[in-house]
Scaffold this motif. Structure first.
Motif, PDB file in Angstrom:
ATOM      1  N   ASN A   5       0.698  -1.080   0.101  1.00  0.00           N
ATOM      2  CA  ASN A   5       0.206   0.193   0.030  1.00  0.00           C
ATOM      3  C   ASN A   5       0.841   1.154   0.097  1.00  0.00           C
ATOM      4  N   SER A   8       2.305   1.749  -3.641  1.00  0.00           N
ATOM      5  CA  SER A   8       1.068   2.128  -4.329  1.00  0.00           C
ATOM      6  C   SER A   8       0.686   3.541  -4.174  1.00  0.00           C
ATOM      7  N   SER A  12       1.197   6.089  -7.193  1.00  0.00           N
ATOM      8  CA  SER A  12       0.010   6.958  -7.686  1.00  0.00           C
ATOM      9  C   SER A  12       0.155   8.441  -7.709  1.00  0.00           C
TER      10      SER A  12
END
Length: 87
Positions: A5, A8, A12
């Motif tokens: 996470n 990510s 992002s």
């Protein structure tokens, strides 16, 4: 320890170009004569998969790999490629 996470979230927020191939990284290197420093990474959604059949590249390596592999797929077959543009 970094968890997926965190990676990510960090990715992002960036504008990235990536290319995903349905060919194994070793096959691509051997067939296309890519140098060892060419940044291509194995990609799988199975954590125990020891031989992922997909490859992902980023940035200039992604653009080069897309160009080199374009002739492998017929024009009407888009399933083998996933094109991602930076957002």
């Amino acid at each position: 320890m970094i968890v997926i996470n965190q990676i990510s979230d960090a990715v992002s927020r960036r504008k990235l170009v990536c290319f995903i191939s349905d060919r194994d990284r070793n096959f691509l290197r051997a067939t296309l004569g890519l140098p060892m420093h060419f940044q291509a990474y194995p990609l799988t959604n199975e954590p125990e998969d020891r031989h992922p059949r997909y490859t992902i590249t980023f940035g200039q390596d992604a653009l080069l790999l897309e160009t080199l592999t374009w002739h492998w797929k017929p024009k009407d077959d888009e399933d083998g490629y996933v094109r991602t543009r930076g957002y």
